[in-house]
Design a protein around this motif. Sequence first.
Motif, PDB file in Angstrom:
ATOM      1  N   ASP A 104       1.079  -1.077  -0.099  1.00 42.83           N
ATOM      2  CA  ASP A 104       0.331   0.001   0.127  1.00 42.83           C
ATOM      3  C   ASP A 104       1.014   1.401  -0.375  1.00 42.83           C
ATOM      4  OD1 ASP A 104      -2.235  -1.776   0.409  1.00 42.83           O
ATOM      5  OD2 ASP A 104      -2.763  -0.856   2.297  1.00 42.83           O
ATOM      6  N   GLN A 105       1.943   1.213   0.969  1.00 44.55           N
ATOM      7  CA  GLN A 105       2.551   2.079   0.908  1.00 44.55           C
ATOM      8  C   GLN A 105       3.506   2.693  -0.148  1.00 44.55           C
ATOM      9  OE1 GLN A 105       5.961   3.057   4.034  1.00 44.55           O
ATOM     10  NE2 GLN A 105       7.398   2.317   2.425  1.00 44.55           N
ATOM     11  N   THR A 106       3.777   1.957  -1.099  1.00 45.55           N
ATOM     12  CA  THR A 106       4.562   1.612  -2.564  1.00 45.55           C
ATOM     13  C   THR A 106       3.493   2.255  -3.113  1.00 45.55           C
ATOM     14  OG1 THR A 106       5.918   0.120  -2.319  1.00 45.55           O
ATOM     15  CG2 THR A 106       5.170   0.461  -4.655  1.00 45.55           C
TER      16      THR A 106
ATOM     17  N   LEU B  92       0.639   8.808   4.459  1.00 51.69           N
ATOM     18  CA  LEU B  92       2.654   8.403   5.157  1.00 51.69           C
ATOM     19  C   LEU B  92       2.240   9.181   5.954  1.00 51.69           C
ATOM     20  CD1 LEU B  92       3.137   8.818   1.295  1.00 51.69           C
ATOM     21  CD2 LEU B  92       2.715   7.186   2.378  1.00 51.69           C
TER      22      LEU B  92
ATOM     23  N   THR C 266       1.131   6.793   9.425  1.00 48.51           N
ATOM     24  CA  THR C 266       0.833   5.536   9.512  1.00 48.51           C
ATOM     25  C   THR C 266       2.270   5.557   9.088  1.00 48.51           C
ATOM     26  OG1 THR C 266       0.872   5.661   6.925  1.00 48.51           O
ATOM     27  CG2 THR C 266      -0.793   4.573   7.901  1.00 48.51           C
TER      28      THR C 266
ATOM     29  N   LEU D 108       6.173   6.051   7.818  1.00 45.25           N
ATOM     30  CA  LEU D 108       6.685   5.688   6.774  1.00 45.25           C
ATOM     31  C   LEU D 108       7.794   3.546   7.165  1.00 45.25           C
ATOM     32  CD1 LEU D 108       7.968   8.595   4.471  1.00 45.25           C
ATOM     33  CD2 LEU D 108       7.051   6.412   3.203  1.00 45.25           C
TER      34      LEU D 108
END
Lengths: 262, 437
Positions: free
Chosen positions: B91-93, B327, B330, B332
Amino acid sequence: MDGPLRPTKRPRLALFELASCAGCQLQILNCEDELVDLLQLVEFVYFKEAISETGNEYDIALIEGAVTREADETRLRAIRERAPLVITLGACAHPVGIPGLKNAHDSEEPGRLVYGDAAGYFPSTLARPVDAIIPVDAHIPGCPIHKDEFLSVVTALLVGRRPPIPGYPVCVECRLAENPCAFDRGALCLGPVTRAGCGALCPSYGSRCYGCRGPADDPNVSSFEALLEKNGLNAEDVLAEYVLYNGYRALGDQALTMEVSR
Amino acid sequence: MSATRTVDVRVDYVSRVEGHGNIVVTARNGEVDDVRFEVTEPPRFFEAMLRGRPFDQAPLITSRICGICSNGHVLAAITAVEDAMGIVPSDQTMLLRRLLLWGEIIQSHVLHAYFLVAPDFFGVGSVVPLVETHPEVVKRALRLKKLGNHICDVVGGRAVHQVSATIGGFTRLPTPEQLRELDRSLAEAQTDLAATIELFAGLELPAFERATEYLSLESSADYAFFGDTIFSSQGGTTPVRSYREKVREHVVPHSSAKHCASDAGAFMVGALARVNNGYSRLSEGARQAAVALDLCPPVSNPFKNTTAQVVETVHCVEEARAVIATLLETGLRSEPPDPAPRAGRGTGAVEVPRGTLYHEYAIDEEGRITDANLIIPTGQNLANLEADMWAFAPYLIPLGTEKAQHTLEMLVRAYDPCISCSTHVIDLTESGKEVQR
């Protein structure tokens, strides 16, 4: 070419594009903080991507892109006749950049793959750097050019100095940036033999050097060979990487021979 | 026998577009006889150049198709290679990829709207005279363009040909400080965005309409820039993996450029297509901008592609702030990408500034690319652009050659063609003889 460059007053610049992505001219437009001042110092008389008006008299020709057609050669010779100074922008114009990857294939194969039976309508020659056709006064290297380097070259030309492009390899900047060596994680990095000036950007972002700025002036080849040997790599591995941006120097002679003998 | 009256409209090398194209319109006795948009860029042969290269160089190599939409090519290549190798990004990507794409879209849209299109409405040939006459407009344009590039710098390391996004993720992540600073820049852009909407709402665009099919990616979650489905304004969806069935390339006799068609014929991709298809999913500010710019769908005036770009610029700024907030909330996490080669064939589609970009690769067991197919937005739009020219030219010819030329140039510009991009399948032939300039 050696020797001092002539200073010019509010020089007229013309920007010409050959086979390229136009990323280097975009880098000029990306000088957002400096563009208004730059336009006071120089006049763009030919810049089709940004300006409708065109002029045929200019002091400095900026050339982006690789030579891939016979028509490009004619065009370059005409530009050279008009322009007191010819400067290349980016890797495609020198050393040949990504367009040079085409040279790794036999000269008909790329056309056939892309166009199929219609390939005969799409003639294309070996991809060559601009200085394979005409003498060039300076190269601004990189894929793309760095906007600060572009501005420093323009500044140098305004005062009649030779553009300040480093001759030492990327490793120098990479060590200054205190990056771990890409070879230590098993990557093949072209930093030891590639011209610096990029601030070792790719290695600093966890990648490795692909050689986009072309060969350094006097790389320490024996130490590079030792490094390769230590990492179980050979000249073939290096060549496979080197052709990504340096496909004219690496493969050009061989491919030219093929073309001539045909 | 009465004399034939022939009117030739010819514009060699249309300026203020990316790359090299010519307009040719011929009319005999008032009837439009021929319409061509010739593309005269050097051949590039990217599909061939990719063969034999390692899979992880697909983004690096294809981004050099185009400097303006380089991130778009990076992301389409990554998506396709990941599809081929069965990699599912985190999800971060995906959030970071959105930022990288939106930064480029802002940069590209602002460049197009202000630098390439606006001079026509100020009656000048470039942005240069505006530095003297309208410095506030030029400075605003530069600030907004810089904002887009700033996003790309933070996420990708640099604006043109980024260096951190790769197969499986990012080799370096932005710091929270960088993201906070970026968010402040995005927040400060509100005034400039409002002034931009006002400026473009005040432009009198040519009143030309022609209904066509609009294609864009669809996502159930948001205004889609990534997605597995192609949505048509004329109804129906197509899985991205079956893109060849929907978007078919063909050679046309009068042009060296391959054109594209769907079942219905010519279609349009890009900002106008996306706004038409995804209006209800635009951010709130972007929907308000669309109202101010008279862009409530269905819109069938291609000149409004530029105002749709203004709407998307607002959307991307607002959505970028939302992504940055997520971002930062949560935090990084380090997720070093380490993709292992796996044989397969995969497709990736991304909405880039000028429309839907398709990449498809076949990869062998050693991770070498054995086949590649790329379909570029500008190539998809060429047939639609010519269809517009056929429909519009009869109204323009009576206005005189000069007016007709200028209006047709504006039409070409409205499409924001990226000709270098489309030349992986295009070459200069005799029809587009290089004139010594």
